[in-house]
Design an enzyme around this catalytic site. Structure first.
Site, PDB file in Angstrom:
ATOM      1  N   ARG A   9      -5.740  20.357  20.212  1.00  0.00           N
ATOM      2  CA  ARG A   9      -5.875  21.811  20.178  1.00  0.00           C
ATOM      3  C   ARG A   9      -5.651  22.325  21.596  1.00  0.00           C
ATOM      4  O   ARG A   9      -5.863  21.598  22.573  1.00  0.00           O
ATOM      5  CB  ARG A   9      -7.276  22.208  19.713  1.00  0.00           C
ATOM      6  CG  ARG A   9      -7.593  21.803  18.291  1.00  0.00           C
ATOM      7  CD  ARG A   9      -9.056  22.115  17.966  1.00  0.00           C
ATOM      8  NE  ARG A   9      -9.386  21.714  16.609  1.00  0.00           N
ATOM      9  CZ  ARG A   9      -9.944  20.542  16.298  1.00  0.00           C
ATOM     10  NH1 ARG A   9     -10.245  19.662  17.232  1.00  0.00           N
ATOM     11  NH2 ARG A   9     -10.222  20.248  15.042  1.00  0.00           N
ATOM     12  N   LYS A  34     -13.951  20.388  18.706  1.00  0.00           N
ATOM     13  CA  LYS A  34     -14.897  21.256  18.011  1.00  0.00           C
ATOM     14  C   LYS A  34     -16.157  20.482  17.659  1.00  0.00           C
ATOM     15  O   LYS A  34     -16.120  19.280  17.443  1.00  0.00           O
ATOM     16  CB  LYS A  34     -14.259  21.779  16.714  1.00  0.00           C
ATOM     17  CG  LYS A  34     -13.223  22.849  16.910  1.00  0.00           C
ATOM     18  CD  LYS A  34     -12.755  23.327  15.546  1.00  0.00           C
ATOM     19  CE  LYS A  34     -11.822  24.504  15.642  1.00  0.00           C
ATOM     20  NZ  LYS A  34     -11.394  24.945  14.305  1.00  0.00           N
ATOM     21  N   HIS A 105      -0.154  25.418  18.642  1.00  0.00           N
ATOM     22  CA  HIS A 105      -0.570  24.913  17.331  1.00  0.00           C
ATOM     23  C   HIS A 105       0.620  24.380  16.529  1.00  0.00           C
ATOM     24  O   HIS A 105       0.458  23.462  15.730  1.00  0.00           O
ATOM     25  CB  HIS A 105      -1.319  25.976  16.527  1.00  0.00           C
ATOM     26  CG  HIS A 105      -1.983  25.390  15.321  1.00  0.00           C
ATOM     27  ND1 HIS A 105      -3.161  24.689  15.409  1.00  0.00           N
ATOM     28  CD2 HIS A 105      -1.609  25.363  14.023  1.00  0.00           C
ATOM     29  CE1 HIS A 105      -3.482  24.255  14.198  1.00  0.00           C
ATOM     30  NE2 HIS A 105      -2.565  24.659  13.344  1.00  0.00           N
ATOM     31  N   ARG A 108       0.859  20.843  17.353  1.00  0.00           N
ATOM     32  CA  ARG A 108      -0.205  20.098  16.670  1.00  0.00           C
ATOM     33  C   ARG A 108       0.189  19.842  15.214  1.00  0.00           C
ATOM     34  O   ARG A 108       0.077  18.732  14.707  1.00  0.00           O
ATOM     35  CB  ARG A 108      -1.509  20.895  16.757  1.00  0.00           C
ATOM     36  CG  ARG A 108      -2.697  20.286  16.053  1.00  0.00           C
ATOM     37  CD  ARG A 108      -3.950  21.124  16.350  1.00  0.00           C
ATOM     38  NE  ARG A 108      -5.066  20.816  15.498  1.00  0.00           N
ATOM     39  CZ  ARG A 108      -5.903  19.806  15.671  1.00  0.00           C
ATOM     40  NH1 ARG A 108      -5.715  18.964  16.661  1.00  0.00           N
ATOM     41  NH2 ARG A 108      -6.919  19.621  14.852  1.00  0.00           N
ATOM     42  N   HIS A 131     -10.461  16.178  12.879  1.00  0.00           N
ATOM     43  CA  HIS A 131     -10.966  16.942  11.748  1.00  0.00           C
ATOM     44  C   HIS A 131     -12.231  16.282  11.207  1.00  0.00           C
ATOM     45  O   HIS A 131     -12.259  15.076  10.980  1.00  0.00           O
ATOM     46  CB  HIS A 131      -9.930  17.007  10.618  1.00  0.00           C
ATOM     47  CG  HIS A 131      -8.735  17.833  10.953  1.00  0.00           C
ATOM     48  ND1 HIS A 131      -7.510  17.622  10.371  1.00  0.00           N
ATOM     49  CD2 HIS A 131      -8.564  18.861  11.804  1.00  0.00           C
ATOM     50  CE1 HIS A 131      -6.645  18.501  10.854  1.00  0.00           C
ATOM     51  NE2 HIS A 131      -7.271  19.261  11.731  1.00  0.00           N
ATOM     52  N   TYR A 140      -2.078  19.826   6.353  1.00  0.00           N
ATOM     53  CA  TYR A 140      -0.887  19.400   7.077  1.00  0.00           C
ATOM     54  C   TYR A 140       0.037  18.561   6.194  1.00  0.00           C
ATOM     55  O   TYR A 140       1.173  18.319   6.546  1.00  0.00           O
ATOM     56  CB  TYR A 140      -1.272  18.578   8.314  1.00  0.00           C
ATOM     57  CG  TYR A 140      -1.919  19.399   9.383  1.00  0.00           C
ATOM     58  CD1 TYR A 140      -1.157  20.122  10.286  1.00  0.00           C
ATOM     59  CD2 TYR A 140      -3.296  19.447   9.496  1.00  0.00           C
ATOM     60  CE1 TYR A 140      -1.749  20.883  11.275  1.00  0.00           C
ATOM     61  CE2 TYR A 140      -3.903  20.202  10.487  1.00  0.00           C
ATOM     62  CZ  TYR A 140      -3.125  20.914  11.365  1.00  0.00           C
ATOM     63  OH  TYR A 140      -3.713  21.660  12.340  1.00  0.00           O
TER      64      TYR A 140
END
Length: 171
Positions: A9, A34, A105, A108, A131, A140
């Site tokens: 990210r 995250k 992004h 990514r 994730h 994706y």
């Protein structure tokens, strides 16, 4: 190259510090993502070499907390600064027909799709991208046109299969 190689990210990239890089041996970077979670991504040799060259050009102290991504003035790059760099170097790749613009992004997403197309297991990609939930990674995995064409070729009946009989020619 770093964004595509790691699938990071943009904020994870902005947060990389000297102490997060291991460019000797198998090159690796630790990314802080995250949910305050850390993950390690391998780096291609080319990425490691370019990072090494970039870091050698810097006159900043090499402490573990020193930011890797800095502007020409030496200030830490922000998300918007990285976005502007990507736009400057890849803006010509925008698709005027769809209005899609290249962004960090996009790199990514492209990394994720290319890993899928290369046959990498979706759980490995989930870990690679950081994730927490597999359903996030599944976004994706949208089937692209090439995948549909390959599937069609694998299921196409042969000219003389059991359900198909050639017509008699009229002479």
């Amino acid at each position: 190259l770093f964004l595509y190689n790691t699938g990071a990210r943009v904020q994870e990239t902005a947060d990389v510090r000297f102490g997060d890089l291991d460019l000797a041996g198998p090159a690796l970077v630790r990314l802080h993502g995250k949910g305050d979670k850390w993950r390690t991504c391998p780096l291609w040799q080319q990425t490691a070499e370019l990072l090494s060259q970039l870091l050698e050009l810097s006159d900043r102290p090499r402490t573990s907390g020193t930011p890797v991504c800095v502007s020409t003035t030496g200030t830490t790059l922000t998300r918007s600064g990285i976005y502007k760099i990507v736009r400057r170097h890849a803006g010509h790749l925008d698709d005027p027909r769809t209005g899609r613009r290249i962004s960090p992004h996009t790199l990514r997403h492209t990394a994720a799709v290319h890993l899928l197309e290369a046959g990498v297991e979706v759980n490995v990609i989930r870990g690679w991208l950081g994730h927490a939930d597999l359903s996030t990674t599944d976004r994706y995995a949208e089937i692209n046109t090439n995948a549909k064409i390959q599937a069609l070729r694998h299921t196409e009946p042969s000219a003389f299969s059991a359900g198909h009989r050639p017509r008699a020619s009229v002479s």
